[in-house]
Design a protein around this motif. Structure first.
Motif, short mmCIF file in Angstrom:
data_model
loop_
_atom_site.label_atom_id
_atom_site.label_comp_id
_atom_site.label_asym_id
_atom_site.label_seq_id
_atom_site.Cartn_x
_atom_site.Cartn_y
_atom_site.Cartn_z
N UNK A 96 20.59 -4.88 -47.92
CA UNK A 96 19.03 -4.85 -47.20
C UNK A 96 19.30 -6.19 -46.75
N UNK A 97 19.09 -6.67 -45.21
CA UNK A 97 18.38 -8.61 -45.03
C UNK A 97 18.06 -9.11 -45.73
N UNK A 98 18.43 -10.24 -45.98
CA UNK A 98 17.84 -11.39 -47.16
C UNK A 98 16.51 -11.67 -47.33
N UNK A 274 18.80 -17.04 -44.80
CA UNK A 274 19.54 -15.99 -44.34
C UNK A 274 19.86 -15.98 -43.09
N UNK A 275 19.54 -17.47 -42.69
CA UNK A 275 19.99 -17.87 -41.13
C UNK A 275 21.29 -18.26 -41.35
N UNK A 276 21.48 -19.19 -42.03
CA UNK A 276 22.78 -20.06 -42.31
C UNK A 276 23.52 -20.06 -43.05
N UNK A 280 21.48 -13.49 -40.13
CA UNK A 280 20.40 -13.04 -40.12
C UNK A 280 18.67 -13.53 -38.96
N UNK A 281 18.88 -13.34 -38.93
CA UNK A 281 17.47 -13.97 -37.97
C UNK A 281 16.49 -12.55 -37.91
#
Length: 320
Positions: A96-98, A274-276, A280-281
């Motif tokens: 899953x996304x963080x 997640x973004x860096x 994932x946004x």
């Protein structure tokens, strides 16, 4: 500042520090979940964390004798709870996304509040109960059950939250008799034993079919870490030891229902990582649900503090 207030402040700072530490561990687990099995990462982290605990925190608290306990069954229950929590949460994190997985895991403080009433007999006012319901609504917004956006894997971090909440409540019950190093030692020992046994019995990867990313993460063949990866595993172990110790201290010093919301600092950290790192946004549902969860917890604590109330201590258990 009174002695009780000072103790509460130290406990809340420890909870925030633990949240930051565990956000770093989440990143490392997710980043390497496609290369190494869960039991291997847990084993390496636990070995390093145990060395740090025995070399640093145990001497600070008086030496090896602090590891003795009169509550072995309680520590066995704590260890089982955190083993289940790690299994479910990190498996969900792998697929899953963080930020989404971490946001769902924030059901932990909600469950802690409810369990602290049932098992610790702590007094929870209407504002905190309102926070529980608002926060649980936030979890539902993120998970979106009954819609096409619902992921079955989203149940895994929720189950992990149940395990973590059980751990925290049991830590609060044990904290009056045992030190922070003691509370940290037994779960680490359980991680070492269980992960080593899984590696010895399933480490050849014969049950990893490749059909499920989650199952492969659990059952993948042991792979000796690449030289450039060791620094991340070592750092994860050190940070894990610090985080485990800070968590034990937070729930030992403070009321469980008060400490839990301060762990919400992990949410902005998860979004940032997640973004860096993973690009994932979070979508609108994750933002909305996270806002409900975090806002409910912080407003609850702010309201209790504004009314001039000091956090209530657990009522004595009946001796009958």
């Amino acid at each position: 500042m009174s002695g009780e207030v000072r103790v509460n402040v130290l406990g809340l700072l420890a909870a925030m520090g633990a949240g930051i530490c565990f956000s770093v561990i989440d990143v490392v687990f997710k980043f390497f979940s496609g290369d190494y099995p869960l039991y291997q990462m847990v084993l390496i982290r636990s070995v390093v964390a145990m060395v740090v605990l025995l070399a640093v925190f145990v001497p600070l608290e008086g030496g090896v004798q602090v590891l003795r306990t009169r509550q072995p069954r309680l520590h066995m229950a704590r260890s089982f709870a955190v083993l289940c929590a790690n299994l479910f949460f990190f498996t969900g994190l792998a697929v899953m996304p963080l930020a989404e997985a971490v946001a769902i895991a924030f059901a932990t403080p909600l469950i802690v509040t409810a369990l602290s009433v049932l098992f610790l007999r702590e007094r929870v006012g209407p504002w905190r109960w309102g926070a529980v319901f608002a926060g649980f609504l936030g979890v539902l917004v993120i998970m979106r059950p009954g819609t096409e956006a619902f992921q079955p894997a989203a149940v895994l971090p929720l189950l992990g939250a149940c395990g973590y909440a059980t751990l925290h409540v049991l830590t609060r019950r044990a904290g009056g008799a045992d030190r922070g190093a003691t509370l940290t030692f037994y779960p680490l020992l359980a991680f070492l034993v269980v992960s080593a046994l899984v590696g010895l019995t399933l480490g050849d990867g014969r049950f990893a079919s490749g059909d499920s990313a989650a199952l492969d993460f659990i059952l993948r063949e042991w792979r000796w870490p690449a030289p450039e990866h060791w620094k991340y595993f070592l750092a994860m172990g050190v940070v894990g030891s610090i985080g485990g110790y800070l968590t034990a201290q937070a729930y030992r010093l403070c009321e469980a229902g008060l400490v839990a919301p301060f762990e919400y600092i992990a949410m902005p950290m998860a979004v940032l990582w997640g973004v860096l790192i993973f690009g994932e946004w979070p979508d609108k549902a994750v933002w909305a649900g996270s806002g409900l969860i975090i806002g409910a917890g912080l407003v609850s604590v702010w309201r209790e503090t504004r009314r001039g109330r000091t956090p209530s201590r657990p009522r004595p258990r009946s001796q009958s």
